[in-house]
Design a protein around this motif. Structure first.
Motif, PDB file in Angstrom:
ATOM      1  N   PRO A 347      10.023   6.450  70.395  1.00 17.93           N
ATOM      2  CA  PRO A 347      10.919   6.557  71.441  1.00 17.93           C
ATOM      3  C   PRO A 347      10.355   5.944  72.875  1.00 17.93           C
ATOM      4  CG  PRO A 347      11.414   8.690  70.421  1.00 17.93           C
ATOM      5  CD  PRO A 347      10.166   8.041  69.711  1.00 17.93           C
ATOM      6  N   LEU A 348       8.975   6.355  73.081  1.00 22.05           N
ATOM      7  CA  LEU A 348       8.505   5.869  74.250  1.00 22.05           C
ATOM      8  C   LEU A 348       8.194   4.649  74.069  1.00 22.05           C
ATOM      9  CD1 LEU A 348       7.352   6.686  77.000  1.00 22.05           C
ATOM     10  CD2 LEU A 348       5.108   7.157  75.742  1.00 22.05           C
ATOM     11  N   ARG A 349       7.868   3.964  73.027  1.00 24.60           N
ATOM     12  CA  ARG A 349       7.714   2.532  73.035  1.00 24.60           C
ATOM     13  C   ARG A 349       8.745   1.639  73.017  1.00 24.60           C
ATOM     14  NH1 ARG A 349       6.377   1.505  68.098  1.00 24.60           N
ATOM     15  NH2 ARG A 349       6.060   3.511  67.131  1.00 24.60           N
ATOM     16  N   VAL A 350       9.882   2.361  72.354  1.00 23.20           N
ATOM     17  CA  VAL A 350      11.202   1.537  72.456  1.00 23.20           C
ATOM     18  C   VAL A 350      11.591   1.538  73.961  1.00 23.20           C
ATOM     19  CG1 VAL A 350      13.732   1.728  71.901  1.00 23.20           C
ATOM     20  CG2 VAL A 350      11.811   2.274  70.200  1.00 23.20           C
ATOM     21  N   ALA A 351      11.529   2.876  74.766  1.00 25.37           N
ATOM     22  CA  ALA A 351      11.952   2.487  76.005  1.00 25.37           C
ATOM     23  C   ALA A 351      11.172   1.749  76.867  1.00 25.37           C
ATOM     24  CB  ALA A 351      11.995   3.958  76.492  1.00 25.37           C
ATOM     25  N   GLN A 352       9.780   1.770  76.521  1.00 26.49           N
ATOM     26  CA  GLN A 352       8.945   0.807  77.517  1.00 26.49           C
ATOM     27  C   GLN A 352       8.981  -0.662  77.109  1.00 26.49           C
ATOM     28  OE1 GLN A 352       4.971   2.762  76.736  1.00 26.49           O
ATOM     29  NE2 GLN A 352       5.297   4.156  78.302  1.00 26.49           N
ATOM     30  N   SER A 353       9.367  -0.695  75.855  1.00 22.48           N
ATOM     31  CA  SER A 353       9.649  -2.389  75.294  1.00 22.48           C
ATOM     32  C   SER A 353      10.885  -2.729  75.854  1.00 22.48           C
ATOM     33  CB  SER A 353       9.504  -2.331  73.855  1.00 22.48           C
ATOM     34  OG  SER A 353       8.274  -1.924  73.500  1.00 22.48           O
ATOM     35  N   ARG A 354      11.787  -1.985  76.080  1.00 23.04           N
ATOM     36  CA  ARG A 354      13.132  -2.469  76.560  1.00 23.04           C
ATOM     37  C   ARG A 354      12.890  -2.862  78.231  1.00 23.04           C
ATOM     38  NH1 ARG A 354      17.579   1.739  74.037  1.00 23.04           N
ATOM     39  NH2 ARG A 354      17.671   0.932  72.015  1.00 23.04           N
ATOM     40  N   GLU A 370      22.682   0.364  85.627  1.00 22.11           N
ATOM     41  CA  GLU A 370      22.724   1.473  84.645  1.00 22.11           C
ATOM     42  C   GLU A 370      21.627   1.360  83.453  1.00 22.11           C
ATOM     43  OE1 GLU A 370      26.519   2.550  83.816  1.00 22.11           O
ATOM     44  OE2 GLU A 370      27.155   3.086  85.869  1.00 22.11           O
ATOM     45  N   PRO A 371      21.639   0.551  82.697  1.00 24.93           N
ATOM     46  CA  PRO A 371      20.695   0.559  81.835  1.00 24.93           C
ATOM     47  C   PRO A 371      19.109   0.679  82.311  1.00 24.93           C
ATOM     48  CG  PRO A 371      22.385  -1.135  81.265  1.00 24.93           C
ATOM     49  CD  PRO A 371      22.593  -0.636  82.834  1.00 24.93           C
ATOM     50  N   GLN A 372      18.976  -0.094  83.251  1.00 23.21           N
ATOM     51  CA  GLN A 372      17.657   0.115  83.849  1.00 23.21           C
ATOM     52  C   GLN A 372      17.116   1.443  84.285  1.00 23.21           C
ATOM     53  OE1 GLN A 372      15.275  -2.307  83.875  1.00 23.21           O
ATOM     54  NE2 GLN A 372      13.723  -1.220  84.827  1.00 23.21           N
ATOM     55  N   LEU A 373      18.223   2.101  85.152  1.00 21.39           N
ATOM     56  CA  LEU A 373      18.064   3.485  85.385  1.00 21.39           C
ATOM     57  C   LEU A 373      18.072   4.247  84.338  1.00 21.39           C
ATOM     58  CD1 LEU A 373      20.496   3.591  88.461  1.00 21.39           C
ATOM     59  CD2 LEU A 373      18.149   3.313  88.426  1.00 21.39           C
ATOM     60  N   SER A 374      18.756   4.239  83.147  1.00 21.66           N
ATOM     61  CA  SER A 374      18.949   4.970  82.013  1.00 21.66           C
ATOM     62  C   SER A 374      17.580   5.005  81.322  1.00 21.66           C
ATOM     63  CB  SER A 374      19.845   4.465  81.168  1.00 21.66           C
ATOM     64  OG  SER A 374      19.728   5.344  79.883  1.00 21.66           O
ATOM     65  N   LEU A 375      16.853   3.702  81.173  1.00 22.41           N
ATOM     66  CA  LEU A 375      15.645   3.442  80.716  1.00 22.41           C
ATOM     67  C   LEU A 375      14.398   4.036  81.212  1.00 22.41           C
ATOM     68  CD1 LEU A 375      15.992  -0.325  79.214  1.00 22.41           C
ATOM     69  CD2 LEU A 375      15.899   1.628  77.931  1.00 22.41           C
ATOM     70  N   GLU A 376      14.609   3.866  82.760  1.00 21.67           N
ATOM     71  CA  GLU A 376      13.535   4.400  83.541  1.00 21.67           C
ATOM     72  C   GLU A 376      13.468   6.008  83.302  1.00 21.67           C
ATOM     73  OE1 GLU A 376      14.031   3.024  87.411  1.00 21.67           O
ATOM     74  OE2 GLU A 376      13.210   0.968  87.066  1.00 21.67           O
ATOM     75  N   GLY A 377      14.917   6.648  83.441  1.00 20.49           N
ATOM     76  CA  GLY A 377      14.983   8.140  83.264  1.00 20.49           C
ATOM     77  C   GLY A 377      14.368   8.523  81.903  1.00 20.49           C
ATOM     78  N   GLU A 378      14.708   7.541  80.744  1.00 21.42           N
ATOM     79  CA  GLU A 378      14.310   8.042  79.478  1.00 21.42           C
ATOM     80  C   GLU A 378      12.883   8.105  79.457  1.00 21.42           C
ATOM     81  OE1 GLU A 378      14.851   6.420  74.603  1.00 21.42           O
ATOM     82  OE2 GLU A 378      15.812   5.369  76.500  1.00 21.42           O
ATOM     83  N   VAL A 379      12.336   6.956  80.037  1.00 21.39           N
ATOM     84  CA  VAL A 379      10.703   7.173  79.877  1.00 21.39           C
ATOM     85  C   VAL A 379      10.359   8.117  80.579  1.00 21.39           C
ATOM     86  CG1 VAL A 379       8.572   5.696  80.904  1.00 21.39           C
ATOM     87  CG2 VAL A 379      10.578   4.227  79.796  1.00 21.39           C
ATOM     88  N   GLN A 381      11.759  11.338  81.071  1.00 21.39           N
ATOM     89  CA  GLN A 381      11.658  12.231  80.078  1.00 21.39           C
ATOM     90  C   GLN A 381      10.849  12.401  79.295  1.00 21.39           C
ATOM     91  OE1 GLN A 381      15.613  12.365  78.602  1.00 21.39           O
ATOM     92  NE2 GLN A 381      15.413  14.305  77.739  1.00 21.39           N
ATOM     93  N   ILE A 382      10.434  11.183  78.536  1.00 19.58           N
ATOM     94  CA  ILE A 382       9.778  11.324  77.547  1.00 19.58           C
ATOM     95  C   ILE A 382       8.301  11.424  77.923  1.00 19.58           C
ATOM     96  CG2 ILE A 382       8.416   9.916  75.758  1.00 19.58           C
ATOM     97  CD1 ILE A 382      11.155   8.237  75.398  1.00 19.58           C
ATOM     98  N   ASP A 383       7.734  10.754  78.951  1.00 22.30           N
ATOM     99  CA  ASP A 383       6.663  11.270  79.799  1.00 22.30           C
ATOM    100  C   ASP A 383       6.464  12.705  80.190  1.00 22.30           C
ATOM    101  OD1 ASP A 383       5.539   8.385  79.158  1.00 22.30           O
ATOM    102  OD2 ASP A 383       6.045   7.984  81.361  1.00 22.30           O
ATOM    103  N   ALA A 384       7.413  13.181  80.524  1.00 19.30           N
ATOM    104  CA  ALA A 384       7.484  14.732  81.096  1.00 19.30           C
ATOM    105  C   ALA A 384       7.310  15.607  79.507  1.00 19.30           C
ATOM    106  CB  ALA A 384       8.647  15.051  81.624  1.00 19.30           C
ATOM    107  N   THR A 385       8.373  15.043  78.529  1.00 19.82           N
ATOM    108  CA  THR A 385       8.123  15.778  77.179  1.00 19.82           C
ATOM    109  C   THR A 385       6.675  15.655  76.691  1.00 19.82           C
ATOM    110  OG1 THR A 385      10.535  15.342  77.007  1.00 19.82           O
ATOM    111  CG2 THR A 385       9.289  16.021  75.289  1.00 19.82           C
ATOM    112  N   LEU A 386       6.162  14.678  76.703  1.00 20.57           N
ATOM    113  CA  LEU A 386       4.917  14.547  76.326  1.00 20.57           C
ATOM    114  C   LEU A 386       3.940  15.243  77.129  1.00 20.57           C
ATOM    115  CD1 LEU A 386       4.752  10.570  75.419  1.00 20.57           C
ATOM    116  CD2 LEU A 386       4.752  12.397  73.782  1.00 20.57           C
ATOM    117  N   ALA A 387       3.967  15.333  78.361  1.00 19.85           N
ATOM    118  CA  ALA A 387       3.004  16.158  79.047  1.00 19.85           C
ATOM    119  C   ALA A 387       3.151  17.496  78.679  1.00 19.85           C
ATOM    120  CB  ALA A 387       3.318  15.842  80.718  1.00 19.85           C
ATOM    121  N   SER A 388       4.582  17.985  78.820  1.00 19.15           N
ATOM    122  CA  SER A 388       4.822  19.477  78.328  1.00 19.15           C
ATOM    123  C   SER A 388       4.404  19.743  76.925  1.00 19.15           C
ATOM    124  CB  SER A 388       6.245  19.716  78.332  1.00 19.15           C
ATOM    125  OG  SER A 388       6.446  20.935  77.951  1.00 19.15           O
TER     126      SER A 388
END
Length: 444
Positions: A347-354, A370-379, A381-388
């Protein structure tokens, strides 16, 4: 008539000479006037006594015979009275001597019986002391086994590992047992020396009594043989020097005191023997009780220690089981975390690739929609999840490391407890089953 001349002879009294009476001078007779005769008859008249001389001579002889007879009768009366008196006195003195000898025999028999009684008592006392000496020696030998067991237990317990090498109640009781055995051994040795000394004194007192008894036995035989002598005995002899006072002869008081002193000494030794016998019995009883009580204390301490070790080992094993379960769960958790982290990679690769592709939008199309903001939020979120997840993975790995350390500590402690339990139960307590019995410790 005969023609021989008659010559006058001097008067000689043979009886007076025999009795030691001085010889009396013969009476001087006046010369008779010689008749004026012729020379032819001179030889016949010169040896003639006159009638007066003749009468005087035989009257003198009669008077001397009467005097001698009177003196003889007086001596005979005195002699008869003397030998009658001396005969009675001699018989009376002899009877008194025989009576005194009988009394002396009774007295010697009395003292000899007393001596024999105390000799037998001392002999019995000495035999009892010898038996007690044997018991003391056996009891002393018997203490070597508890001493060896206690010291071996202490040596075995030095092989405990790590934290189990502790100065616990068992070690304190074992040290007390060793000190007790040493003090008991010293007491038994001292008591044995007292018994040996008393045996020596008993034998010395018995020897004195036996010598006195032997002397009295010989004296009794001599006095008994003397008392059997009579005036008709054929084996009596004259011994003039026997009536003289002998040198170094004791009197009656010192004779009695000598035997009484010997009996007093024997009585003192008998009383000392009785006291020592009671003391030895008490020492053997007390030492046996002390050893058995201390043995029970040590055994109880060992049993309690084994219970503690078993309980601790059981708890450790239970905790080890739980720890192993936690280790397994933690390992599975780590695997799950790693998988979760891996699962976030796509998912991180997908979001970052997008986001990367949308960054190539031209001009005004490169807007924060909105897609930009959503993708940034997704990245984000994934980074935070990965950190956690990485933080949780790090904590999980740290926890797993602690669990492994706990597992090793538990296993090591279990091994120590197992080793200690083997030493306490299988080594020491098994060896203590060889502890001597009460009868053995009492010297039987």
């Amino acid at each position: 008539m005969s023609s021989e001349l008659l010559v006058s002879r001097p008067h000689f009294d043979s009886r007076a000479v025999a009795q030691g009476v001085p010889e009396r001078e013969p009476p001087v007779e006046p010369e008779a006037p010689q008749p004026s005769s012729g020379s032819a008859t001179a030889g016949y008249r010169s040896a003639k006594y006159t009638p007066t001389e003749w009468f005087s001579n035989y009257h003198t002889i009669l008077q001397q015979a009467d005097s001698d007879q009177h003196q003889a009768r007086r001596i005979q009366r005195g002699s008869k009275a003397l030998y009658q008196d001396t005969e009675a006195a001699t018989l009376r003195t002899q009877a008194e001597g025989t009576c005194y000898l009988g009394d002396r025999l009774q007295e010697i028999h009395h003292w000899r019986s007393e001596l024999q009684r105390h000799i037998d008592q001392l002999l019995a006392d000495t035999e009892s002391l010898l038996a007690l000496k044997t018991r003391l020696e056996k009891a002393l030998d018997a203490t070597e086994t508890p001493y060896a067991i206690a010291t071996d237990n202490l040596k075995c317990r030095t092989r405990r590992l790590g934290p189990d090498l502790v100065r616990d109640t068992v070690e304190q009781e074992l040290l007390k047992e060793v000190d007790l055995i040493r003090s008991i051994q010293a007491l038994l040795k001292k008591t044995t020396a007292q018994v040996v000394s008393q045996i020596k004194m008993n034998r010395e007192a018995k020897q004195m009594l036996e010598l006195d008894w032997s002397d009295k036995y010989q004296a009794y035989n001599f006095d008994d043989h003397s008392g059997r002598y009579t005036n008709m005995s054929p084996d009596t002899r004259h011994h003039p020097s026997s009536a003289a006072v002998q040198d170094q002869v004791c009197n009656r008081t010192s004779w009695t005191k000598f035997t009484q002193d010997n009996l007093t000494k024997a009585l003192q030794e008998e009383q000392a023997t009785n006291s020592l016998r009671v003391l030895v019995e008490r020492v053997l009883l007390d030492t046996t009780d002390d050893l058995r009580v201390q043995c029970s204390s040590v055994d109880q301490a060992f049993s309690q220690r084994c219970v503690e070790l078993i309980e601790a080992k059981t708890q450790l094993e239970m905790k080890l089981t739980q720890t192993l379960e936690q280790i397994g769960a933690q390992e599975r958790n780590i695997v799950a975390l790693q998988q979760a982290i891996h699962n976030k990679d796509a998912p991180l690769r997908v979001a970052q690739s997008r986001l990367y592709l949308r960054s190539f939008r031209p001009n005004m199309e490169l807007c924060r929609d909105e897609p930009q903001l959503s993708l940034e939020g997704e990245v984000r979120q994934i980074d935070a999840t990965l950190a956690s997840l990485h933080q949780q993975l790090s904590e999980a790995r740290g926890s797993l490391s602690h669990l492994e350390e706990s597992r090793m500590a538990l296993e090591k402690d279990i091994m120590c407890k197992t080793n200690s339990l083997f030493i306490e139960r299988d080594k020491c307590m098994t060896q203590r089953k060889r502890y001597p019995t009460i009868s053995t410790l009492s010297g039987y």
